[in-house]
Design a protein around this motif. Structure first.
Motif, PDB file in Angstrom:
ATOM      1  N   GLN A   9      43.615  44.189  47.499  1.00  0.00           N
ATOM      2  CA  GLN A   9      44.840  43.914  46.736  1.00  0.00           C
ATOM      3  C   GLN A   9      44.567  43.816  45.238  1.00  0.00           C
ATOM      4  O   GLN A   9      45.481  43.932  44.428  1.00  0.00           O
ATOM      5  CB  GLN A   9      45.542  42.652  47.227  1.00  0.00           C
ATOM      6  CG  GLN A   9      44.847  41.353  46.884  1.00  0.00           C
ATOM      7  CD  GLN A   9      45.644  40.142  47.310  1.00  0.00           C
ATOM      8  OE1 GLN A   9      46.842  40.055  47.052  1.00  0.00           O
ATOM      9  NE2 GLN A   9      44.983  39.206  47.977  1.00  0.00           N
ATOM     10  N   TYR A  10      43.289  43.632  44.855  1.00  0.00           N
ATOM     11  CA  TYR A  10      42.946  43.536  43.439  1.00  0.00           C
ATOM     12  C   TYR A  10      42.401  44.846  42.869  1.00  0.00           C
ATOM     13  O   TYR A  10      42.082  44.916  41.696  1.00  0.00           O
ATOM     14  CB  TYR A  10      41.943  42.401  43.210  1.00  0.00           C
ATOM     15  CG  TYR A  10      42.476  41.075  43.701  1.00  0.00           C
ATOM     16  CD1 TYR A  10      43.645  40.544  43.173  1.00  0.00           C
ATOM     17  CD2 TYR A  10      41.835  40.383  44.721  1.00  0.00           C
ATOM     18  CE1 TYR A  10      44.165  39.358  43.644  1.00  0.00           C
ATOM     19  CE2 TYR A  10      42.347  39.188  45.189  1.00  0.00           C
ATOM     20  CZ  TYR A  10      43.503  38.677  44.648  1.00  0.00           C
ATOM     21  OH  TYR A  10      44.023  37.499  45.113  1.00  0.00           O
ATOM     22  N   LYS A  11      42.324  45.878  43.679  1.00  0.00           N
ATOM     23  CA  LYS A  11      41.808  47.166  43.207  1.00  0.00           C
ATOM     24  C   LYS A  11      42.745  47.732  42.145  1.00  0.00           C
ATOM     25  O   LYS A  11      43.930  47.931  42.379  1.00  0.00           O
ATOM     26  CB  LYS A  11      41.651  48.153  44.349  1.00  0.00           C
ATOM     27  CG  LYS A  11      41.032  49.480  43.900  1.00  0.00           C
ATOM     28  CD  LYS A  11      40.447  50.226  45.062  1.00  0.00           C
ATOM     29  CE  LYS A  11      39.764  51.497  44.639  1.00  0.00           C
ATOM     30  NZ  LYS A  11      38.653  51.299  43.740  1.00  0.00           N
TER      31      LYS A  11
ATOM     32  N   SER B 274      38.974  45.939  39.234  1.00  0.00           N
ATOM     33  CA  SER B 274      40.311  45.826  38.644  1.00  0.00           C
ATOM     34  C   SER B 274      40.388  46.828  37.492  1.00  0.00           C
ATOM     35  O   SER B 274      39.712  47.846  37.520  1.00  0.00           O
ATOM     36  CB  SER B 274      40.522  44.400  38.132  1.00  0.00           C
ATOM     37  OG  SER B 274      39.639  44.145  37.043  1.00  0.00           O
TER      38      SER B 274
ATOM     39  N   HIS C 136      38.378  38.923  31.733  1.00  0.00           N
ATOM     40  CA  HIS C 136      37.533  38.371  32.795  1.00  0.00           C
ATOM     41  C   HIS C 136      36.694  37.207  32.283  1.00  0.00           C
ATOM     42  O   HIS C 136      36.567  36.175  32.951  1.00  0.00           O
ATOM     43  CB  HIS C 136      36.641  39.457  33.394  1.00  0.00           C
ATOM     44  CG  HIS C 136      37.423  40.518  34.109  1.00  0.00           C
ATOM     45  ND1 HIS C 136      36.819  41.582  34.727  1.00  0.00           N
ATOM     46  CD2 HIS C 136      38.756  40.680  34.293  1.00  0.00           C
ATOM     47  CE1 HIS C 136      37.750  42.351  35.277  1.00  0.00           C
ATOM     48  NE2 HIS C 136      38.930  41.823  35.006  1.00  0.00           N
TER      49      HIS C 136
ATOM     50  N   SER D  97      44.498  43.026  34.652  1.00  0.00           N
ATOM     51  CA  SER D  97      43.844  41.724  34.509  1.00  0.00           C
ATOM     52  C   SER D  97      44.752  40.666  33.904  1.00  0.00           C
ATOM     53  O   SER D  97      44.507  39.473  34.067  1.00  0.00           O
ATOM     54  CB  SER D  97      42.569  41.858  33.677  1.00  0.00           C
ATOM     55  OG  SER D  97      41.593  42.568  34.411  1.00  0.00           O
TER      56      SER D  97
ATOM     57  N   PHE E   2      39.497  36.060  42.972  1.00  0.00           N
ATOM     58  CA  PHE E   2      39.982  37.435  43.085  1.00  0.00           C
ATOM     59  C   PHE E   2      38.808  38.338  43.450  1.00  0.00           C
ATOM     60  O   PHE E   2      38.344  39.136  42.639  1.00  0.00           O
ATOM     61  CB  PHE E   2      40.612  37.892  41.755  1.00  0.00           C
ATOM     62  CG  PHE E   2      41.543  36.871  41.158  1.00  0.00           C
ATOM     63  CD1 PHE E   2      42.788  36.622  41.717  1.00  0.00           C
ATOM     64  CD2 PHE E   2      41.162  36.148  40.034  1.00  0.00           C
ATOM     65  CE1 PHE E   2      43.649  35.683  41.158  1.00  0.00           C
ATOM     66  CE2 PHE E   2      42.009  35.204  39.472  1.00  0.00           C
ATOM     67  CZ  PHE E   2      43.258  34.973  40.036  1.00  0.00           C
TER      68      PHE E   2
ATOM     69  N   ILE F 200      43.986  46.307  39.626  1.00  0.00           N
ATOM     70  CA  ILE F 200      45.007  45.377  39.143  1.00  0.00           C
ATOM     71  C   ILE F 200      44.886  45.143  37.638  1.00  0.00           C
ATOM     72  O   ILE F 200      43.794  45.159  37.070  1.00  0.00           O
ATOM     73  CB  ILE F 200      44.941  44.039  39.916  1.00  0.00           C
ATOM     74  CG1 ILE F 200      46.208  43.210  39.688  1.00  0.00           C
ATOM     75  CG2 ILE F 200      43.694  43.244  39.542  1.00  0.00           C
ATOM     76  CD1 ILE F 200      46.341  42.031  40.646  1.00  0.00           C
TER      77      ILE F 200
ATOM     78  N   ASP G 137      38.424  42.392  48.077  1.00  0.00           N
ATOM     79  CA  ASP G 137      39.833  42.343  48.461  1.00  0.00           C
ATOM     80  C   ASP G 137      40.572  43.507  47.811  1.00  0.00           C
ATOM     81  O   ASP G 137      40.703  43.575  46.590  1.00  0.00           O
ATOM     82  CB  ASP G 137      40.441  41.011  48.030  1.00  0.00           C
ATOM     83  CG  ASP G 137      41.812  40.780  48.623  1.00  0.00           C
ATOM     84  OD1 ASP G 137      42.523  41.765  48.924  1.00  0.00           O
ATOM     85  OD2 ASP G 137      42.178  39.593  48.777  1.00  0.00           O
TER      86      ASP G 137
ATOM     87  N   LEU H 207      45.873  38.512  36.634  1.00  0.00           N
ATOM     88  CA  LEU H 207      44.856  37.533  37.025  1.00  0.00           C
ATOM     89  C   LEU H 207      44.850  36.359  36.045  1.00  0.00           C
ATOM     90  O   LEU H 207      44.762  35.196  36.462  1.00  0.00           O
ATOM     91  CB  LEU H 207      43.477  38.190  37.079  1.00  0.00           C
ATOM     92  CG  LEU H 207      43.347  39.443  37.957  1.00  0.00           C
ATOM     93  CD1 LEU H 207      41.919  39.972  37.917  1.00  0.00           C
ATOM     94  CD2 LEU H 207      43.803  39.178  39.377  1.00  0.00           C
TER      95      LEU H 207
END
Length: 161
Positions: free
Chosen positions: A70-72, A38, A45, A76, A64, A74, A68, A79
């Protein structure tokens, strides 16, 4: 339901040139940034892990996963917002969080109020419920060699009435 729950979170990310430095939801100017799947915000985190741990919902990697796409890259904060939804679904609200960031550089003192404000907004909390402290490791270990930054967080959750 227990009247309160306590959780602990820890995270560490490697520093490297060519990456932005996101910490506590804000971008800091620095010669290097944190590396991760992310945005690698080590404080958020650790905060997510503390909150998830308090309600026994495992950890940030479970919800997360770095596998996956889709979280590259992203943000935080997205999240953290989702983690707070999970906490509230379990019937709890934030009491307070107490965090410590271990970093040699950059110096964080002047950035802590902005981090507190940002994290409070994302969590739907009061700024007074978000404590953030910064320390160095006096030149010792990976943090002292400026190879990475770590964060430690304790969170108190209170059952909703």
């Amino acid at each position: 339901m227990k009247p309160f729950r306590i959780g602990f979170g820890f995270d560490v990310h490697r520093l490297s040139e060519g990456y932005p430095l996101w910490l506590g939801g804000i971008r800091l100017e620095h010669t290097s940034g944190l590396v991760g799947h992310s945005d690698a915000d080590v404080l958020i985190h650790a905060l997510c892990d503390a909150l998830l741990g308090a309600v026994a919902l495992r950890d940030i990697g479970y919800h997360f996963p770095p596998s996956d796409e889709q979280y590259k890259g992203i943000d935080s904060k997205i999240l953290l917002r989702r983690v707070m939804e999970l906490v509230r679904e379990e019937g709890y609200e934030l009491g307070n969080v107490d965090a410590t960031i271990a970093a040699e550089r950059p110096k964080l003192k002047e950035h802590i109020p902005a981090m507190q404000q940002t994290l409070a907004e994302v969590m739907g909390a009061e700024v007074s419920e978000v404590s953030i402290k910064a320390t160095t490791t006096e030149g010792l270990g990976f943090t002292g060699r400026e190879e990475g930054i770590s964060a430690y967080v304790v969170a108190l959750l209170i059952a909703k009435e």
